[in-house]
Design a protein around this motif. Structure first.
Motif, PDB file in Angstrom:
ATOM      1  N   LYS A   8       0.982  -0.861  -0.017  1.00 15.38           N
ATOM      2  CA  LYS A   8      -0.481  -0.326   0.255  1.00 15.38           C
ATOM      3  C   LYS A   8       1.148   1.086   0.172  1.00 15.38           C
ATOM      4  O   LYS A   8       1.935   1.207   0.773  1.00 15.38           O
ATOM      5  N   VAL A   9       0.768   2.174  -0.742  1.00 13.65           N
ATOM      6  CA  VAL A   9       0.515   3.714  -0.527  1.00 13.65           C
ATOM      7  C   VAL A   9       0.511   5.097  -0.282  1.00 13.65           C
ATOM      8  O   VAL A   9      -1.064   4.763  -0.965  1.00 13.65           O
ATOM      9  N   VAL A  47       9.505   5.812   2.522  1.00  9.44           N
ATOM     10  CA  VAL A  47       9.320   5.524   4.046  1.00  9.44           C
ATOM     11  C   VAL A  47       8.438   4.355   4.405  1.00  9.44           C
ATOM     12  O   VAL A  47       7.586   4.515   3.610  1.00  9.44           O
ATOM     13  N   LEU A  48       8.762   3.621   5.454  1.00  5.01           N
ATOM     14  CA  LEU A  48       7.186   3.075   6.123  1.00  5.01           C
ATOM     15  C   LEU A  48       6.636   3.502   6.406  1.00  5.01           C
ATOM     16  O   LEU A  48       6.850   4.998   7.412  1.00  5.01           O
ATOM     17  N   ILE A  54      13.546   5.409   5.968  1.00  7.12           N
ATOM     18  CA  ILE A  54      13.351   5.397   4.887  1.00  7.12           C
ATOM     19  C   ILE A  54      13.799   3.678   3.733  1.00  7.12           C
ATOM     20  O   ILE A  54      14.811   3.506   4.496  1.00  7.12           O
ATOM     21  N   VAL A  55      13.496   3.758   2.489  1.00  7.00           N
ATOM     22  CA  VAL A  55      13.499   2.215   2.023  1.00  7.00           C
ATOM     23  C   VAL A  55      13.934   3.009   0.351  1.00  7.00           C
ATOM     24  O   VAL A  55      13.922   3.385  -0.103  1.00  7.00           O
ATOM     25  N   PHE A  70       3.476   1.736   2.195  1.00  4.00           N
ATOM     26  CA  PHE A  70       4.626   3.153   1.797  1.00  4.00           C
ATOM     27  C   PHE A  70       4.083   4.362   2.631  1.00  4.00           C
ATOM     28  O   PHE A  70       3.004   4.561   1.925  1.00  4.00           O
ATOM     29  N   MET A  71       5.153   5.747   2.751  1.00  4.51           N
ATOM     30  CA  MET A  71       4.576   6.458   2.307  1.00  4.51           C
ATOM     31  C   MET A  71       5.569   7.683   1.540  1.00  4.51           C
ATOM     32  O   MET A  71       6.602   7.027   1.477  1.00  4.51           O
ATOM     33  N   LEU A  72       5.291   8.179   0.466  1.00  7.98           N
ATOM     34  CA  LEU A  72       5.785   8.554  -0.397  1.00  7.98           C
ATOM     35  C   LEU A  72       6.232  10.050  -0.266  1.00  7.98           C
ATOM     36  O   LEU A  72       4.854  10.539  -0.031  1.00  7.98           O
TER      37      LEU A  72
END
Length: 322
Positions: A8-9, A47-48, A54-55, A70-72
């Motif tokens: 998910k984002v 990022v998670l 940070i990924v 995830f968060m963009l």
């Protein structure tokens, strides 16, 4: 599906959330940016969503559990924890269904952030700030600056200046009330010395010590308990009410308000005069702001400059000449 992972984002404000199935971290950035409406080719950071980690490494991405959220983030955005004022149960409704391209209902996010409705009103029309009561203005002042900037589409510095302006407006209204209280106290003292009766010197805004309970009057009067409390017990109530409340008070008229408040005719009539005067002043401010906006070039209306913002902020001041 061995070479593709469900996940998910979401965006910075968590108002938009999508389910995706992607084969790589790079595809997550591309496809996630497309669903979230980001400008193509702009760099984003992944990022998670739960802790902001940070990924960047592809191998780490594949080690994460399925359906990880995830968060963009854009260049100037930073991760912040989710504010859960409902006991931490909002995520259950938001994350219960995982479908590709499924948008989470924004109302669940707004329920934990009451200020979002106010911010959306301002984004559509900045002049609507004139119609807000002091409680609404204080709510916007208390919002973390980065969140307010993101909701309004402002730079963070501009949002900070905006909040400082709102705070100055609130401070000026409080100073005006204090000055009015001192003046009323002086008039009352002089009246006593001159032998005038206490009833003749009482002002509608000097709420008495014995304020009748308004709970039984709510249904019959059409006012909520907060509005009745302001009318009966607050100094200068006309400055504390929203424009909608002022219109309701004026529309009822003196006779109906006399029954609602339990006051005499003179005191009720004076209160209505104050409310009519305050309502007229606010409407004149709105007309002035709309007139200024009508004279602006078309290109300047979608994103008001700091100078135009200062003009509109001045229009909310109780000391404005308009």
């Amino acid at each position: 599906m061995a070479d593709r992972r469900p996940c998910k984002v979401c965006n910075f404000t968590r108002q938009k959330s999508y389910g995706l199935v992607v084969p790589s971290l790079e595809e997550l950035k591309v496809k996630g940016s497309e669903f979230l409406g980001f400008t193509p080719h702009n760099p984003v950071t992944v990022v998670l969503e739960d802790d902001g980690t940070i990924v960047e490494d592809e191998a780490y991405f594949w080690c994460l559990p399925l359906n990880t959220k995830f968060m963009l983030l854009h260049e100037k955005e930073t991760w912040s924890p989710l504010r859960r004022v409902d006991g931490g149960t909002a995520w259950m409704a938001r994350d219960s269904v995982i479908l590709e391209s499924d948008v989470v209902d924004a109302q669940s996010a707004q329920s934990t952030s009451p200020w979002l409705d106010l911010a959306l009103q301002l984004k559509q029309d900045l002049a609507s700030i004139i119609l807000m009561c002091e409680e609404d203005l204080q709510c916007l002042v208390d919002v973390p600056c980065p969140e307010l900037a993101s909701a309004l589409g402002f730079q963070e510095k501009k949002a900070e200046n905006f909040q400082e302006t709102l705070q100055r407006v609130l401070d000026r209204r409080e100073e005006e009330r204090q000055s009015k209280e001192l003046l009323q106290l002086f008039v009352k003292t002089v009246a006593k010395e001159d032998g005038q009766s206490q009833e003749e010197t009482r002002r509608p805004s000097e709420g008495g010590a014995d304020v009748p309970d308004g709970m039984e009057l709510d249904q019959a009067s059409g006012f909520n308990s907060r509005t009745l409390m302001v009318l009966k017990g607050k100094t200068s109530p006309e400055t504390r009410l929203s424009t909608e409340d002022l219109q309701a008070v004026v529309a009822k008229g003196a006779e109906a308000m006399q029954q609602v408040l339990g006051w005499d005719k003179v005191r009720t009539t004076t209160l209505l005069q104050y409310c009519e005067s305050e309502l007229k002043r606010r409407l004149q401010q709105i007309q002035a702001v709309q007139s200024l906006r009508g004279n602006m070039p078309q290109g300047d209306r979608s994103q008001p400059s700091n100078e135009n913002h200062d003009e509109e902020s001045k229009a909310t001041s109780p000391h404005s000449g308009k």
